[in-house]
Design a protein around this motif. Structure first.
Motif, PDB file in Angstrom:
ATOM      1  N   GLN A 282     -39.338  19.599  23.358  1.00 38.81           N
ATOM      2  CA  GLN A 282     -38.127  19.582  22.547  1.00 38.81           C
ATOM      3  C   GLN A 282     -37.543  18.176  22.477  1.00 38.81           C
ATOM      4  N   ALA A 283     -37.564  17.456  23.597  1.00 36.17           N
ATOM      5  CA  ALA A 283     -37.046  16.085  23.625  1.00 36.17           C
ATOM      6  C   ALA A 283     -37.832  15.187  22.679  1.00 36.17           C
ATOM      7  N   VAL A 284     -39.153  15.337  22.671  1.00 32.95           N
ATOM      8  CA  VAL A 284     -39.999  14.540  21.780  1.00 32.95           C
ATOM      9  C   VAL A 284     -39.705  14.871  20.318  1.00 32.95           C
ATOM     10  N   VAL A 285     -39.576  16.174  20.027  1.00 37.07           N
ATOM     11  CA  VAL A 285     -39.309  16.619  18.649  1.00 37.07           C
ATOM     12  C   VAL A 285     -37.974  16.062  18.150  1.00 37.07           C
ATOM     13  N   LEU A 286     -36.944  16.132  18.988  1.00 37.19           N
ATOM     14  CA  LEU A 286     -35.613  15.664  18.565  1.00 37.19           C
ATOM     15  C   LEU A 286     -35.571  14.155  18.367  1.00 37.19           C
ATOM     16  N   THR A 287     -36.119  13.413  19.306  1.00 42.38           N
ATOM     17  CA  THR A 287     -36.090  11.953  19.181  1.00 42.38           C
ATOM     18  C   THR A 287     -36.980  11.457  18.042  1.00 42.38           C
ATOM     19  N   SER A 288     -38.049  12.212  17.732  1.00 45.91           N
ATOM     20  CA  SER A 288     -38.941  11.809  16.635  1.00 45.91           C
ATOM     21  C   SER A 288     -38.219  11.778  15.295  1.00 45.91           C
ATOM     22  N   LEU A 289     -37.154  12.581  15.178  1.00 45.53           N
ATOM     23  CA  LEU A 289     -36.393  12.605  13.931  1.00 45.53           C
ATOM     24  C   LEU A 289     -35.828  11.232  13.572  1.00 45.53           C
ATOM     25  N   PHE A 290     -35.612  10.391  14.576  1.00 42.34           N
ATOM     26  CA  PHE A 290     -35.068   9.055  14.346  1.00 42.34           C
ATOM     27  C   PHE A 290     -35.962   8.272  13.381  1.00 42.34           C
ATOM     28  N   TRP A 291     -37.293   8.522  13.465  1.00 40.86           N
ATOM     29  CA  TRP A 291     -38.240   7.809  12.605  1.00 40.86           C
ATOM     30  C   TRP A 291     -38.738   8.654  11.441  1.00 40.86           C
ATOM     31  N   THR A 292     -39.018   9.929  11.691  1.00 37.15           N
ATOM     32  CA  THR A 292     -39.669  10.750  10.655  1.00 37.15           C
ATOM     33  C   THR A 292     -38.772  11.002   9.445  1.00 37.15           C
ATOM     34  N   THR A 293     -37.458  10.937   9.632  1.00 39.29           N
ATOM     35  CA  THR A 293     -36.561  11.196   8.503  1.00 39.29           C
ATOM     36  C   THR A 293     -36.573  10.071   7.467  1.00 39.29           C
ATOM     37  N   ASN A 294     -37.309   9.007   7.761  1.00 40.93           N
ATOM     38  CA  ASN A 294     -37.495   7.950   6.764  1.00 40.93           C
ATOM     39  C   ASN A 294     -38.454   8.411   5.663  1.00 40.93           C
ATOM     40  N   HIS A 295     -39.187   9.498   5.926  1.00 35.27           N
ATOM     41  CA  HIS A 295     -40.136  10.061   4.963  1.00 35.27           C
ATOM     42  C   HIS A 295     -39.772  11.526   4.758  1.00 35.27           C
ATOM     43  N   PHE A 296     -39.540  11.930   3.515  1.00 28.14           N
ATOM     44  CA  PHE A 296     -38.973  13.252   3.230  1.00 28.14           C
ATOM     45  C   PHE A 296     -39.827  14.389   3.775  1.00 28.14           C
ATOM     46  N   ILE A 297     -41.102  14.415   3.436  1.00 22.99           N
ATOM     47  CA  ILE A 297     -41.985  15.516   3.865  1.00 22.99           C
ATOM     48  C   ILE A 297     -42.154  15.514   5.374  1.00 22.99           C
ATOM     49  N   LEU A 298     -42.363  14.325   5.939  1.00 25.98           N
ATOM     50  CA  LEU A 298     -42.527  14.216   7.393  1.00 25.98           C
ATOM     51  C   LEU A 298     -41.241  14.645   8.107  1.00 25.98           C
ATOM     52  N   GLY A 299     -40.108  14.257   7.540  1.00 22.16           N
ATOM     53  CA  GLY A 299     -38.825  14.645   8.118  1.00 22.16           C
ATOM     54  C   GLY A 299     -38.609  16.146   8.079  1.00 22.16           C
ATOM     55  N   LEU A 300     -38.931  16.796   6.944  1.00 20.44           N
ATOM     56  CA  LEU A 300     -38.802  18.249   6.836  1.00 20.44           C
ATOM     57  C   LEU A 300     -39.703  18.963   7.834  1.00 20.44           C
ATOM     58  N   THR A 301     -40.912  18.435   8.002  1.00 20.23           N
ATOM     59  CA  THR A 301     -41.838  19.022   8.980  1.00 20.23           C
ATOM     60  C   THR A 301     -41.254  18.929  10.386  1.00 20.23           C
ATOM     61  N   ASN A 302     -40.683  17.787  10.702  1.00 17.19           N
ATOM     62  CA  ASN A 302     -40.067  17.578  12.018  1.00 17.19           C
ATOM     63  C   ASN A 302     -38.874  18.512  12.218  1.00 17.19           C
ATOM     64  N   ILE A 303     -38.085  18.700  11.171  1.00 20.83           N
ATOM     65  CA  ILE A 303     -36.934  19.615  11.247  1.00 20.83           C
ATOM     66  C   ILE A 303     -37.420  21.051  11.460  1.00 20.83           C
ATOM     67  N   GLY A 304     -38.545  21.397  10.827  1.00 24.66           N
ATOM     68  CA  GLY A 304     -39.140  22.715  11.053  1.00 24.66           C
ATOM     69  C   GLY A 304     -39.551  22.900  12.510  1.00 24.66           C
ATOM     70  N   LEU A 305     -40.122  21.854  13.107  1.00 20.99           N
ATOM     71  CA  LEU A 305     -40.490  21.908  14.531  1.00 20.99           C
ATOM     72  C   LEU A 305     -39.246  22.019  15.409  1.00 20.99           C
ATOM     73  N   MET A 306     -38.170  21.354  14.991  1.00 23.75           N
ATOM     74  CA  MET A 306     -36.903  21.450  15.716  1.00 23.75           C
ATOM     75  C   MET A 306     -36.414  22.897  15.738  1.00 23.75           C
ATOM     76  N   SER A 307     -36.530  23.579  14.606  1.00 26.59           N
ATOM     77  CA  SER A 307     -36.142  24.988  14.539  1.00 26.59           C
ATOM     78  C   SER A 307     -37.037  25.838  15.427  1.00 26.59           C
ATOM     79  N   LEU A 308     -38.326  25.532  15.443  1.00 30.78           N
ATOM     80  CA  LEU A 308     -39.268  26.300  16.258  1.00 30.78           C
ATOM     81  C   LEU A 308     -38.964  26.169  17.745  1.00 30.78           C
ATOM     82  N   MET A 309     -38.473  24.989  18.148  1.00 30.81           N
ATOM     83  CA  MET A 309     -38.187  24.751  19.563  1.00 30.81           C
ATOM     84  C   MET A 309     -36.806  25.248  19.980  1.00 30.81           C
ATOM     85  N   ALA A 310     -35.933  25.487  18.990  1.00 32.78           N
ATOM     86  CA  ALA A 310     -34.504  25.646  19.263  1.00 32.78           C
ATOM     87  C   ALA A 310     -34.160  26.766  20.219  1.00 32.78           C
ATOM     88  N   ILE A 311     -34.816  27.921  20.099  1.00 28.34           N
ATOM     89  CA  ILE A 311     -34.405  29.071  20.914  1.00 28.34           C
ATOM     90  C   ILE A 311     -35.536  29.629  21.765  1.00 28.34           C
TER      91      ILE A 311
END
Length: 398
Positions: A282-311
């Protein structure tokens, strides 16, 4: 129960409890989506209407452990049916509310009922299922809240847009009736009753291991909500069109359904041991957003992983608190079951506040680092708790 398979009666009970949490979750969460309608209709500011949300959360957190401790000796079936009936009555009264004060009082009373019913649903799911299937059962029950966000809340908001905010409470009243019927049909009569003083119950909270277990989910939710609270401005910063943001948030909620399924699998064996590494991922997924959100598709994928890890933590920590109570204060399992919902609310509140502080200090994307650091703290606490578990098991074998 000695069988390791779930019977038809087991599944009916799981579905009834899931329906109950779906109804409770819809009632709790939908208020956010209809606040502007309420403030406009009752002639008050949005800020004042917002106190309906904060009052609910504060009451939920404070009252749930207190009421669970005071009512541990109540017959669970009758008590649950009474509370569901109370939920129906309170929501029906919300339909005819004509003032802020009346609605506030009703929401506070609903918060008390909601917190106790959630805790009781978790206890019933835990004690009526085969030990090997407890994780699966509780993950389904938690899944009711996910479905509430994905299905119940959007329907409630649409109904408010078409017929007014009062009609939304007509929906929750109707759903409460369905939950009452399902619970009346399938809730077993022979459920545990514990007679002990409130003092004995609350002695559980003096146990360091219980406090450690409480802060594991609190930190886990804090990590997620430090970022999730500001997901909309993050999406806008990624260049997401305004009209697509609601669809993206729906997708986020939909993915979290699979998070519930995985939570049950994690809890099926060596739950806390596995959870140590879940938080690191979860820590890796959250911190990765700092870079992946510079690219729309990559950022959305990362946000999807964030949701998968959330609960992923929910089922494991719920069972862990109940099991620890069985070791340190067997008469306080009801209180222990109430701690997970409280911990989640504490984590959400602190995560939102922490993210807000960082957001207003400068770069929005720094909230991702905050989320990552908090997730690492959750992992370290889980590592330590697991280590103490192993030492305790070795001592028991000697």
């Amino acid at each position: 129960m000695h069988t390791t398979k779930l019977s038809k009666q087991h599944w009916l009970l799981i579905l009834a409890l899931t329906l109950l949490t779906f109804v409770l979750g819809t009632s709790e969460f939908v208020i956010v989506g209809i606040l502007t309608d309420i403030s406009s209709n009752l002639h008050m500011t949005n800020a004042k209407a917002g106190t309906l949300v904060s009052a609910f959360a504060i009451t939920f957190a404070i009252s749930t452990p207190l009421v669970m401790s005071a009512t541990s000796h109540f017959p669970k079936r009758k008590w649950m049916l009474f509370l569901i009936g109370s939920f129906i009555a309170l929501n029906a009264l919300c339909v005819i509310s004509t003032s802020y004060i009346m609605l506030l009082v009703l929401r506070i009373m609903t918060a008390i009922v909601t917190g106790v019913l959630i805790s009781l649903a978790m206890i019933v799911a835990s004690e009526t299922m085969p030990i090997e299937k407890r994780g699966l059962a509780i993950s389904f029950v938690f899944g009711g809240f996910t479905l509430a966000n994905v299905v119940g809340v959007p329907i409630g908001i649409v109904i408010a847009e078409w017929y007014g905010w009062n009609a939304t409470f007509m929906l929750t009243t109707f759903l409460g009736g369905l939950a009452f019927w399902a619970s009346f049909v399938v809730l077993p009569n022979k459920l545990s009753q514990v007679r002990s003083s409130i003092r004995d119950q609350f002695s559980l909270l003096t146990k360091p291991r219980i406090l450690m277990a409480f802060f594991i989910p609190a930190l886990g939710f804090c990590a997620t909500y430090a970022v999730f609270t500001y997901l909309v401005p993050i999406l806008k910063g990624m260049g997401a069109p305004n009209q697509s943001i609601s669809l993206i948030l729906f997708g986020y909620g939909f993915i979290s359904i699979f998070s519930n399924i995985l939570a049950g699998k994690i809890a099926s064996h060596n739950a806390i041991g596995r959870l140590r590494f879940v938080f690191l991922v979860q820590a890796v997924v959250l911190t990765s957003l700092f870079w992946t959100t510079n690219h729309f598709i990559l950022g959305l994928t990362n946000i999807g992983l964030m949701s998968l890890m959330a609960i992923l933590l929910t089922t494991s920590t719920q069972l862990y608190l109940i099991d620890l109570a069985g070791v340190y204060q067997p008469n306080a399992t009801g209180l222990a079951a109430s701690l997970m919902p409280v911990a989640s609310n504490v984590g959400i509140a602190f995560g939102s506040a922490l993210g807000g502080i960082v957001y207003h200090q400068g770069n929005l994307m720094n909230v991702t680092w905050v989320g990552g650091v908090v997730a690492v703290c959750a992992s370290l606490l889980t590592f330590f708790s697991h280590l103490l578990d192993q030492k305790q098991k070795k001592s028991a074998l000697k």
